[in-house]
Scaffold this active site. Sequence first.
Site, short mmCIF file in Angstrom:
data_model
loop_
_atom_site.label_atom_id
_atom_site.label_comp_id
_atom_site.label_asym_id
_atom_site.label_seq_id
_atom_site.Cartn_x
_atom_site.Cartn_y
_atom_site.Cartn_z
N CYS A 341 0.82 -1.23 0.00
CA CYS A 341 0.00 0.00 0.00
C CYS A 341 0.85 1.27 0.00
CB CYS A 341 -0.89 0.05 1.24
SG CYS A 341 -1.81 -1.44 1.57
O1 KQY Z 1 -4.23 -0.32 2.70
C1 KQY Z 1 -4.23 0.66 2.02
N1 KQY Z 1 -4.13 0.54 0.73
C2 KQY Z 1 -4.39 1.99 2.56
C3 KQY Z 1 -5.03 2.04 3.84
C4 KQY Z 1 -5.29 3.45 4.20
C5 KQY Z 1 -5.47 3.63 5.60
C6 KQY Z 1 -5.63 5.06 5.98
N2 KQY Z 1 -5.64 5.20 7.37
#
Ligand code: KQY
Length: 361
Positions: A341
């Site tokens: 992420c």
């Molecule tokens: O897991 C993700 N792709 C992003 C998660 C975002 C979390 C924001 N607090």
Amino acid sequence: MPAEWEPHTGCWMLWPERSDNWRGGAKPAQHAFAAVAAAIAATEPVSVCVSPAQFLVARALLPDAVRLVEMTSNDSWIRDCGPTFVINDHGEMRGIDWKFNAWGGLEDGLYFPWDQDDLVGEKVIELERAGRYAPDFILEGGSIDVDGEGTVIVTEQCLLNHDRNPDMNREQIEANLRDYLGCEKVIWLENGVYLDETKGHTDNFCRFVAPGEVILTWTDDVDDPQFEISTAAMKRLATATDARGRMLKVHKLLQPTPILITADEAAGVDHVEGTLPRSEGDRLAASYVNFYIGNGVVVMPAFDDPMDGPAQQCLAKLFPSRRIVAVPGREILLGGGNVHCITQQQPKAASAPSSAMRSAA
Ligand code: KQY
């Protein structure tokens, strides 16, 4: 869109800073991000985008080989707010600048505002002097996974969620994926990892590891809500075919022991109205599937858990030509995601960029 295991010219990241998502003023997370950047930088160039206030801090924590670029953002999830890079029919790299609404907009997004995050894709594409596609379509990079041969995996929980593109039906959403990613086949799973705050990103749940082969987060504990979710995905995958008509081989990747937020961790986050509360005892969406495939490494999250070793061995078998580097994943997980992420690969173009690229459609 090339598969992630195809050659990269580099990797992009954003520097974590906001204290209402990251505990301890984001200090522990910064060390975790730096470890990810260092691991990836061993085999491809890494660029980290950072606010002016944090420039010197990031410079001190990151290896010299990592390039720092000053950029404003709302948080640090470049997989989701950054560009998706693709290669066009002439072998040129282009950036897709999807619309971003912080995983759900005003109704159930994770923070407000998200305007600076929404500009990250455009800014990175500018820096690369690449052509830019700007669809009127909300999508996060973590919600798609491709095999580079015309197949994309998504979940209904995320892409059909009313908080992303409420005026589009499944066919219209598929049309956007086909048009922009160059995919011919969309494999729809129902849900993503239990309690994933993205509402079902496939990059935490089920991903391609080779053409015709996927990896799926798994538990054998029938009492864990994840069991039913993974079993349902397995059923769909068992009958799915990819764009080339192949049946899929599914590799199960056992999840870590459920990870809960400790009192200390919860107390370290600044609680601010309008952001997701982080409370003691809340379960986090921990998954080893959230790894990054670099040119010569696979960087995976580790959780100081007995399942870390088996997960590393599983990835070593699936990626025999790459070194598997396990980095501390807990601090990134506490912010709501993991290694994949916070990274965004830039694939190698098949041809040198031409000056006509920027204006071309
Ligand atoms: O897991 C993700 N792709 C992003 C998660 C975002 C979390 C924001 N607090």
